[in-house]
Design an enzyme around this catalytic site. Structure first.
Site, short mmCIF file in Angstrom:
data_model
loop_
_atom_site.label_atom_id
_atom_site.label_comp_id
_atom_site.label_asym_id
_atom_site.label_seq_id
_atom_site.Cartn_x
_atom_site.Cartn_y
_atom_site.Cartn_z
N PRO A 47 0.73 -1.01 -0.10
CA PRO A 47 -0.08 0.02 0.08
C PRO A 47 0.79 1.26 0.12
O PRO A 47 1.74 1.56 0.78
CB PRO A 47 -1.00 -0.17 1.29
CG PRO A 47 -0.24 -1.15 2.33
CD PRO A 47 0.54 -2.01 1.20
N ASN A 48 0.35 2.23 -0.82
CA ASN A 48 0.82 3.60 -0.88
C ASN A 48 2.28 3.59 -1.75
O ASN A 48 2.38 4.69 -1.89
CB ASN A 48 1.00 4.33 0.52
CG ASN A 48 -0.21 4.40 1.34
OD1 ASN A 48 -1.21 4.85 0.88
ND2 ASN A 48 -0.37 3.73 2.81
N ARG A 69 4.87 11.09 -2.50
CA ARG A 69 4.87 10.62 -1.03
C ARG A 69 6.26 10.81 -0.27
O ARG A 69 7.29 10.02 -0.29
CB ARG A 69 4.55 9.10 -1.03
CG ARG A 69 4.26 8.71 0.57
CD ARG A 69 4.19 7.06 0.26
NE ARG A 69 3.92 6.57 1.58
CZ ARG A 69 4.23 5.29 2.15
NH1 ARG A 69 4.77 4.66 1.21
NH2 ARG A 69 4.10 4.75 3.31
N TYR A 75 11.31 8.69 1.25
CA TYR A 75 11.17 7.77 0.14
C TYR A 75 11.71 7.91 -1.25
O TYR A 75 11.86 7.17 -1.95
CB TYR A 75 9.86 7.24 -0.30
CG TYR A 75 9.05 6.74 1.15
CD1 TYR A 75 9.53 5.56 1.68
CD2 TYR A 75 7.95 7.34 1.66
CE1 TYR A 75 8.85 5.11 3.06
CE2 TYR A 75 7.46 6.94 2.86
CZ TYR A 75 8.02 5.73 3.50
OH TYR A 75 7.38 5.10 4.75
N ASN A 112 8.32 -5.52 -1.10
CA ASN A 112 8.01 -4.51 -0.10
C ASN A 112 6.76 -4.32 0.19
O ASN A 112 5.67 -3.88 -0.42
CB ASN A 112 8.58 -3.13 -0.84
CG ASN A 112 8.34 -1.99 -0.03
OD1 ASN A 112 7.94 -2.08 1.45
ND2 ASN A 112 9.08 -0.92 -0.32
N ALA A 150 3.26 -0.75 4.65
CA ALA A 150 2.82 -1.05 6.11
C ALA A 150 2.35 -2.17 6.69
O ALA A 150 2.55 -2.50 7.74
CB ALA A 150 1.59 0.23 6.18
N HIS A 207 4.28 -4.35 9.04
CA HIS A 207 4.32 -4.37 10.75
C HIS A 207 3.25 -4.89 11.18
O HIS A 207 2.93 -4.98 12.54
CB HIS A 207 4.59 -2.77 10.97
CG HIS A 207 5.60 -2.31 10.04
ND1 HIS A 207 6.84 -2.44 10.22
CD2 HIS A 207 5.45 -1.38 9.13
CE1 HIS A 207 7.64 -1.61 9.32
NE2 HIS A 207 6.93 -1.17 8.81
N ASP A 243 1.85 -15.78 6.79
CA ASP A 243 1.20 -17.03 6.59
C ASP A 243 1.54 -17.42 5.04
O ASP A 243 1.83 -18.66 4.67
CB ASP A 243 -0.01 -17.21 6.99
CG ASP A 243 -0.06 -17.24 8.52
OD1 ASP A 243 1.04 -17.41 9.17
OD2 ASP A 243 -1.20 -17.21 9.15
N GLU A 279 12.69 -9.74 1.75
CA GLU A 279 12.05 -8.41 2.21
C GLU A 279 12.88 -7.23 1.88
O GLU A 279 14.11 -7.13 2.15
CB GLU A 279 11.92 -8.35 3.67
CG GLU A 279 11.24 -7.37 4.46
CD GLU A 279 11.14 -7.54 5.80
OE1 GLU A 279 11.33 -8.53 6.22
OE2 GLU A 279 10.38 -6.28 6.41
N HIS A 296 12.77 -2.69 1.80
CA HIS A 296 12.33 -1.33 2.16
C HIS A 296 13.10 -0.31 1.62
O HIS A 296 14.39 -0.29 1.69
CB HIS A 296 12.27 -1.20 3.65
CG HIS A 296 11.15 -2.37 4.44
ND1 HIS A 296 9.76 -2.19 4.22
CD2 HIS A 296 11.68 -3.13 4.95
CE1 HIS A 296 9.59 -3.32 4.80
NE2 HIS A 296 10.45 -4.18 5.38
N SER A 331 13.46 2.83 2.78
CA SER A 331 13.79 3.52 4.14
C SER A 331 14.44 2.41 5.02
O SER A 331 14.21 1.24 4.97
CB SER A 331 12.89 4.24 4.69
OG SER A 331 12.02 3.53 5.04
N ARG A 383 13.74 4.46 12.38
CA ARG A 383 12.44 5.31 12.09
C ARG A 383 11.81 5.06 13.43
O ARG A 383 12.20 4.62 14.36
CB ARG A 383 11.66 4.98 10.84
CG ARG A 383 12.45 5.40 9.52
CD ARG A 383 11.77 5.23 8.11
NE ARG A 383 10.39 5.99 8.40
CZ ARG A 383 9.65 5.82 7.48
NH1 ARG A 383 9.45 4.70 6.38
NH2 ARG A 383 8.30 6.60 7.33
C1 DQA Z 1 8.57 1.26 3.52
C2 DQA Z 1 8.39 1.32 4.99
C3 DQA Z 1 7.28 1.05 5.73
O1 DQA Z 1 7.25 1.27 7.13
C4 DQA Z 1 6.24 2.21 5.30
O2 DQA Z 1 4.93 1.75 5.93
C5 DQA Z 1 6.05 1.83 3.72
C6 DQA Z 1 7.44 1.89 2.94
C7 DQA Z 1 9.81 1.43 2.88
O3 DQA Z 1 9.82 1.19 1.85
O4 DQA Z 1 10.36 2.06 3.38
O5 DQA Z 1 4.99 2.31 3.35
O6 DQA Z 1 8.17 -0.60 3.42
#
Ligand code: DQA
Length: 145
Positions: free
Chosen positions: A9-10, A17, A22, A73, A76, A79, A86, A97, A99, A101, A106
């Site tokens: 998401p996002n 953003r 980011y 990635n 959110a 977390h 699963d 995994e 990210h 950032s 953070r």
């Molecule tokens: C993220 C880090 C996450 O905590 C955050 O919710 C994101 C982006 C990152 O790519 O740094 O949406 O996954």
């Protein structure tokens, strides 16, 4: 080899953003950089994004038998999502995994990843570079399996 890149998401908003966190690049820019890095190396890249947890769960399930590795990635959902954890576990597809950032530098709620324990490893903090490192990690995992 086939590598499935999944974005949560996002991440469709990248570029506008919180660019201080980011970066300026859009998700399309990141996809293009990943495709450039994969070019000429017999790597098939499938790159997707969804704001819906269920889409990500379905795509991870479908990766079994169709992808050699997943670079994820989960944004959110990293977390919060037991469902993603699963799905990764059930699919058995090696998952990296990533990210943009450094989640460990953070807010405290970002320090814990619910998916880390079922992933082969984590790359965080290198912006677009996290995806390129994720690609290389996936290749290493596939080639050593
Ligand atoms: C993220 C880090 C996450 O905590 C955050 O919710 C994101 C982006 C990152 O790519 O740094 O949406 O996954």
């Amino acid at each position: 080899m086939k590598i499935l890149f999944l974005n949560g998401p996002n991440l469709n908003l990248l570029g506008t953003r919180e660019p201080g966190i980011y970066g300026q690049q859009t998700l399309a820019d990141i996809e293009a950089a990943v495709r450039r890095r994969a070019e000429g190396r017999s790597i098939g890249v499938d790159f997707r994004q969804s704001n819906h947890e269920g889409d990500l769960v379905t795509w991870i399930q479908q990766a079994r038998g169709t992808a050699d590795a997943i670079v994820l990635n989960a944004a959110a959902y990293t977390h919060t999502s037991v469902a993603l954890r699963d799905a990764i576990s059930a699919s058995g597809v090696p998952t990296i995994e990533v990210h943009l950032s450094n989640i460990h530098a953070r807010e405290e709620f970002r320090h814990r990843s619910r998916i880390a324990a079922v992933c082969r490893g984590q790359v965080a903090g290198f912006g677009l570079g996290s995806y390129l490192l994720g690609l290389e990690a996936a290749v290493i995992v596939i080639e050593s399996s």
